[in-house]
Design a protein around this motif. Structure first.
Motif, PDB file in Angstrom:
ATOM      1  N   LYS A 161      62.292 -15.520 -20.288  1.00  0.00           N
ATOM      2  CA  LYS A 161      62.621 -16.931 -20.588  1.00  0.00           C
ATOM      3  C   LYS A 161      62.819 -17.122 -22.089  1.00  0.00           C
ATOM      4  CE  LYS A 161      60.529 -19.648 -17.070  1.00  0.00           C
ATOM      5  NZ  LYS A 161      59.303 -20.118 -16.526  1.00  0.00           N
ATOM      6  N   ASN A 162      61.880 -16.576 -22.882  1.00  0.00           N
ATOM      7  CA  ASN A 162      61.942 -16.734 -24.335  1.00  0.00           C
ATOM      8  C   ASN A 162      63.180 -16.068 -24.918  1.00  0.00           C
ATOM      9  OD1 ASN A 162      59.606 -18.148 -24.335  1.00  0.00           O
ATOM     10  ND2 ASN A 162      58.284 -16.383 -24.789  1.00  0.00           N
ATOM     11  N   ALA A 165      66.293 -17.992 -24.140  1.00  0.00           N
ATOM     12  CA  ALA A 165      66.330 -19.243 -24.928  1.00  0.00           C
ATOM     13  C   ALA A 165      67.030 -19.048 -26.280  1.00  0.00           C
ATOM     14  CB  ALA A 165      64.913 -19.760 -25.134  1.00  0.00           C
ATOM     15  N   ASN A 166      67.128 -17.809 -26.766  1.00  0.00           N
ATOM     16  CA  ASN A 166      67.835 -17.555 -28.033  1.00  0.00           C
ATOM     17  C   ASN A 166      69.338 -17.821 -27.917  1.00  0.00           C
ATOM     18  OD1 ASN A 166      65.602 -16.798 -29.498  1.00  0.00           O
ATOM     19  ND2 ASN A 166      65.722 -14.656 -28.836  1.00  0.00           N
ATOM     20  N   THR A 201      70.424 -20.409 -16.145  1.00  0.00           N
ATOM     21  CA  THR A 201      70.855 -20.257 -17.544  1.00  0.00           C
ATOM     22  C   THR A 201      72.227 -19.591 -17.668  1.00  0.00           C
ATOM     23  OG1 THR A 201      69.668 -18.148 -17.624  1.00  0.00           O
ATOM     24  CG2 THR A 201      68.485 -20.093 -18.424  1.00  0.00           C
TER      25      THR A 201
END
Ligand SMILES: Cc1ncc(COP(=O)(O)O)c(C=O)c1O
Length: 380
Positions: A161-162, A165-166, A201
């Motif tokens: 997830k992290n 997110a970039n 995403t």
């Protein structure tokens, strides 16, 4: 000319093979629980396979991809039917690394992004893009890391997830069951959550089923256990039962255009004949069901033995982990019991037999294995 010495070799020279048995140049007979590294799916020298290939060779073995090749169409239809992925498209190539290379390329074209997320102990091949997503420092040192990737611990959803997110991640690549990494099955629910996250995403989910696919896990593809629809699935190994062939199965959200991907040898007539023979035999002999049943029997019996750290896997893709090195056990199995096995790291025995393995052959292995690994001088 000498051979470039890159492989540690077993001291065996196979000259003949049939089903799950291999003979060496001295006439010794071996039970093959390695299948040339998960490659032999329908058994060595299957008569239907030989007939299909030799019959094809008598007509035409190769012409380039610039002509109509009805065998490619037939293969796509059959593969769609047996895998249940009839709405996917097929791109044919020659090996697993090439399949992953094309999958990563597609993901990058599709999203306009470059970075890829992969997982610890994962293996995806030896092209530079595949190496960049392979978690093996020895292999990574072989090439300059030309592609951008991040390798996270297997099952680390928060990490994924992290990273996503970039905003620069084009794809997540994961094996249905990790092979070279030691037969590691993703945690229950992880693939489902990963699929959901990728969908939300717009990240491309690539399932590398090169080792775990084609019935080996007891399903056509190992990811089926998670009930997901990956964007891209890569296959090779068991697909050709030894004939070099790879495939990229591409979901309908990708649009093809002329020149987007390409290969000289991929999908040649012989490769298609070999691949069709594999699917026909898998269907006719119900090999997926056999892999499930015989694999479960092996796992159950292995689970009853003392002194093993863990038995894991699915179908006929089984890892037997010990605390110490398994080299002496494998050597005794080979030299004394005449049984081929595979290895992962130093402490995991890998079983990747042909999917035709019978209960009787599995029992023979269990008997030999119990005798060998219990011998104290051979466990460490
Ligand atoms: C999961 C996985 N992906 C990719 C590859 C690379 O396949 P190939 O050696 O055909 O290029 C392998 C080979 O072992 C593999 O196990």
């Amino acid at each position: 000319m000498n051979l470039f010495d890159v492989y540690p070799l077993m001291n065996v020279t196979p000259v003949k093979a049939k089903d799950c048995v291999v003979w060496d140049d001295k006439g010794n007979e071996y039970l093959d629980l390695y299948g040339g590294h998960a490659v032999i799916s329908i058994g060595h020298s299957h008569p239907h396979y030989i007939k299909r290939i030799t019959g094809q060779l008598n007509n035409i073995g190769f012409y380039s991809n610039s002509v109509q090749n009805p065998l490619q169409v037939e293969l796509g239809e059959k593969l769609g039917k047996l895998s249940g992925l009839e709405n996917y498209s097929l791109f044919l190539c020659n090996s697993g690394a090439e399949a992953n290379e094309n999958a990563l390329k597609l993901a990058s074209f599709h999203t306009g992004k470059k970075r890829v997320i992969a997982f610890g102990k994962g293996f995806h091949g030896r092209t530079s893009a595949a190496v960049a997503v392979t978690d093996n420092s020895k292999i990574q040192a072989e090439v300059n890391k030309g592609h951008h990737s991040v390798i996270l611990p297997l099952n680390d959803l928060v990490g994924v997830k992290n990273e996503i997110a970039n905003g620069d991640v084009c794809a997540v690549i994961i094996e249905g069951i990790q092979g070279i990494g030691g037969i590691r099955v993703p945690e229950a629910g992880f693939l489902t959550e990963l699929d959901k996250l990728c969908r939300e995403t717009g990240t491309v989910l690539i399932l590398d089923e090169i080792q775990s696919g084609y019935g080996r896990s007891g399903s056509f593809f190992a990811f089926e256990a998670s009930n997901i629809s990956p964007d891209i699935i890569t296959t090779a190994k068991g697909m050709g039962n030894g004939f070099p062939v790879g495939g990229v199965l591409i979901s309908p959200s990708f649009e093809a255009s002329h020149g987007l991907l390409g290969t000289t040898f991929g999908g040649n007539y012989l490769a298609c004949a070999a691949s069709l023979a594999v699917l026909e035999v898998m269907e006719e002999q119900k090999l997926i069901e056999n892999a499930r049943n015989v694999g479960q029997y092996l796992m159950d019996e292995l689970g009853k033995l003392d002194g093993i750290s863990e038995v894991r896997g699915s179908g006929l893709m089984i890892g037997i982990e010990f605390e110490g090195s398994v080299a002496p056990i494998r050597k005794a199995l080979l030299d004394e019991k005449r049984i081929f096995t595979g290895v992962s790291s130093t402490n995991v025995i890998r079983l990747l037999p042909p999917l035709t393995l019978t209960h009787e052959m599995a029992s023979r292995f269990l008997e030999s294995f119990s005798e060998v690994y219990k011998s104290p001088q051979k466990t460490l």
